[in-house]
Enzyme design. Structure first.
Site, PDB file in Angstrom:
ATOM      1  N   HIS A  12       0.848  -1.202   0.000  1.00 14.98           N
ATOM      2  CA  HIS A  12       0.000   0.000   0.000  1.00 14.98           C
ATOM      3  C   HIS A  12       0.883   1.251   0.000  1.00 14.98           C
ATOM      4  O   HIS A  12       1.330   1.720   1.052  1.00 14.98           O
ATOM      5  CB  HIS A  12      -0.908  -0.024   1.245  1.00 14.98           C
ATOM      6  CG  HIS A  12      -1.959   1.049   1.254  1.00 14.98           C
ATOM      7  ND1 HIS A  12      -3.310   0.773   1.273  1.00 14.98           N
ATOM      8  CD2 HIS A  12      -1.872   2.387   1.245  1.00 14.98           C
ATOM      9  CE1 HIS A  12      -3.998   1.897   1.274  1.00 14.98           C
ATOM     10  NE2 HIS A  12      -3.142   2.902   1.262  1.00 14.98           N
ATOM     11  N   HIS A  14       1.155   4.994  -2.269  1.00  8.36           N
ATOM     12  CA  HIS A  14       0.655   5.882  -3.336  1.00  8.36           C
ATOM     13  C   HIS A  14       1.838   6.479  -4.069  1.00  8.36           C
ATOM     14  O   HIS A  14       2.733   7.057  -3.439  1.00  8.36           O
ATOM     15  CB  HIS A  14      -0.207   6.989  -2.740  1.00  8.36           C
ATOM     16  CG  HIS A  14      -1.436   6.464  -2.071  1.00  8.36           C
ATOM     17  ND1 HIS A  14      -2.655   6.415  -2.692  1.00  8.36           N
ATOM     18  CD2 HIS A  14      -1.618   5.928  -0.841  1.00  8.36           C
ATOM     19  CE1 HIS A  14      -3.555   5.885  -1.862  1.00  8.36           C
ATOM     20  NE2 HIS A  14      -2.944   5.575  -0.730  1.00  8.36           N
ATOM     21  N   HIS A 192      -9.677   1.541  -0.312  1.00  6.70           N
ATOM     22  CA  HIS A 192      -9.534   2.205   0.989  1.00  6.70           C
ATOM     23  C   HIS A 192     -10.895   2.175   1.696  1.00  6.70           C
ATOM     24  O   HIS A 192     -11.901   2.629   1.140  1.00  6.70           O
ATOM     25  CB  HIS A 192      -9.139   3.665   0.820  1.00  6.70           C
ATOM     26  CG  HIS A 192      -7.705   3.881   0.466  1.00  6.70           C
ATOM     27  ND1 HIS A 192      -7.134   3.431  -0.684  1.00  6.70           N
ATOM     28  CD2 HIS A 192      -6.709   4.535   1.138  1.00  6.70           C
ATOM     29  CE1 HIS A 192      -5.861   3.781  -0.721  1.00  6.70           C
ATOM     30  NE2 HIS A 192      -5.569   4.456   0.379  1.00  6.70           N
ATOM     31  N   GLU A 195     -10.826   3.633   7.261  1.00  5.02           N
ATOM     32  CA  GLU A 195      -9.800   4.576   7.718  1.00  5.02           C
ATOM     33  C   GLU A 195     -10.570   5.740   8.337  1.00  5.02           C
ATOM     34  O   GLU A 195     -10.601   5.888   9.567  1.00  5.02           O
ATOM     35  CB  GLU A 195      -8.931   5.033   6.527  1.00  5.02           C
ATOM     36  CG  GLU A 195      -7.820   6.012   6.904  1.00  5.02           C
ATOM     37  CD  GLU A 195      -7.122   6.626   5.667  1.00  5.02           C
ATOM     38  OE1 GLU A 195      -7.678   6.578   4.566  1.00  5.02           O
ATOM     39  OE2 GLU A 195      -6.010   7.176   5.844  1.00  5.02           O
ATOM     40  N   ASP A 273       1.914   3.980   3.101  1.00  3.45           N
ATOM     41  CA  ASP A 273       0.882   4.853   2.535  1.00  3.45           C
ATOM     42  C   ASP A 273       1.494   5.998   1.711  1.00  3.45           C
ATOM     43  O   ASP A 273       1.521   5.932   0.493  1.00  3.45           O
ATOM     44  CB  ASP A 273      -0.015   5.395   3.658  1.00  3.45           C
ATOM     45  CG  ASP A 273      -1.444   5.665   3.223  1.00  3.45           C
ATOM     46  OD1 ASP A 273      -1.781   5.359   2.071  1.00  3.45           O
ATOM     47  OD2 ASP A 273      -2.226   6.170   4.057  1.00  3.45           O
ATOM     48  N   ASP A 274       1.950   7.039   2.385  1.00  4.64           N
ATOM     49  CA  ASP A 274       2.539   8.229   1.736  1.00  4.64           C
ATOM     50  C   ASP A 274       3.734   8.651   2.608  1.00  4.64           C
ATOM     51  O   ASP A 274       3.642   9.641   3.348  1.00  4.64           O
ATOM     52  CB  ASP A 274       1.511   9.369   1.693  1.00  4.64           C
ATOM     53  CG  ASP A 274       0.183   8.929   1.081  1.00  4.64           C
ATOM     54  OD1 ASP A 274       0.113   8.822  -0.147  1.00  4.64           O
ATOM     55  OD2 ASP A 274      -0.766   8.685   1.849  1.00  4.64           O
TER      56      ASP A 274
END
Ligand code: ADE
Ligand code: ZN
Length: 328
Positions: A12, A14, A192, A195, A273-274
């Protein structure tokens, strides 16, 4: 423990969200893009909350204008991941940002990304596969264009279809057409949910989009029946503890539900994630889990095995990654 040395799989990530601030700043200067409001005084990405994070994310992404920009980004991402011990990555790549949903333009972006990924594999051994992603707050019509791009390029490299964006906008079933198209094209599915949406968002994702993995999904912990369902059906969660803490979902990793989910028999994996947005790396995620829960090499090896099993790549790639895990 040397956490960077442990072999890792990340499911996961981005693509734009992995862009280092310096990379975005440099590209912004080259292209004279106004990046006001994107960075704080220290030069880091600046955001107040989740919705503001998404706005800053899109403002930063505006500097990525050509396939060549995405090739450079891919190189930067994979160098950083490889330095963190990542041997296999699935990243979310959005046709919305890569050509605006036009299939011809998307193919050009994809070719550039793949060329950079092949070079990174030769240089560092890291393997990348792509999950085409639609953006929930761009709406179902734009998601259809993303799904068409996904279906046109589905294969051994584009292996999945997913959706990120603002969970507060629309319902999963609004995107069922896109997910059905992607499934029919042979793509594996994730979304997603759980969350910012509560447990019901996870139930709707499973019922209406029929996904096999959930991005985040951690708020399932609020519904014991759902936790049982996830465990029974072997649904894999792409858990991103540092992201959740950074965005204020949980106060710290020790109070994050990842361990409770795992102890309830839910299949969990760990991702960033980021990472530059959330001041994290894969090695830091492992370190934080070790500090919070005392997890050692065997716990991390189990997470890697779960991720390998849940990866969307083909069997040949899995065998190649399994060999690396065994010899590490
Ligand atoms: N896009 C990038 N990061 C995201 C996240 N954590 N949740 C939803 N959409 C995203
Ligand atoms: Zn995400």
């Amino acid at each position: 423990m040397d956490f960077a040395a442990l072999p890792k799989l990340e499911l996961h990530l981005h693509h734009e969200g992995a862009a280092p601030p310096d990379f975005i700043r440099r590209l912004g200067q080259e292209k004279s893009v106004n990046l006001e409001g994107v960075f704080d005084e220290a030069g880091n990405y600046a955001f107040r909350d989740f919705v503001h994070f998404l706005q800053v994310y899109e403002a930063a992404t505006a500097v990525l204008k050509t396939p060549e920009d995405y090739a450079r980004l891919t190189t930067a991402i994979l160098e950083e991941s490889a330095a963190n011990g990542v041997i296999y990555t699935e990243s979310f790549i959005s046709p919305d940002f890569c050509g605006g949903g036009d299939v011809g333009a998307w193919r050009e972006y994809l070719a550039a990304i793949r060329e950079a990924a092949d070079a990174a594999e030769r240089a560092h051994g890291i393997v990348l596969r792509g999950i085409v992603t639609c953006v929930r707050h761009f709406g179902p019509e734009q998601a259809k264009r993303a799904a068409l791009c996904a279906a046109e390029t589905a294969g051994d490299w584009i292996v999945g279809y997913g959706m990120g964006g603002d969970e507060g906008k629309g319902r999963p079933r609004d995107f069922a057409w896109s997910y059905d198209l992607a499934r029919e094209a042979g793509l594996r599915l994730t979304v997603h949910a759980g969350e910012w949406g509560g447990p019901r968002s996870v139930v709707e994702a499973l019922d209406d989009l029929r996904v096999e993995r959930i991005g985040h999904g951690v708020r399932a912990i609020e519904d014991p029946a759902l936790v049982k369902r996830l465990a029974r059906d072997g649904i894999v969660l792409e858990v991103c503890p540092g992201s959740n803490v950074s965005l204020g979902l949980y106060p710290d990793v020790a109070r994050h539900p990842i361990r409770m989910l795992q102890e309830a028999g839910v299949r969990i994996t760990v991702s960033t994630d980021d990472p530059p947005f959330f001041h994290t790396t894969m090695a830091q995620e492992y370190d934080a889990l070790h500090r919070a829960f005392g997890w050692e090499a065997e716990a991390f090896a189990q997470i890697a095995r779960t991720a390998l099993d849940a990866a969307f790549c083909n069997e040949d790639t899995k065998v190649q990654i399994a060999k690396k895990l065994e010899t590490a």
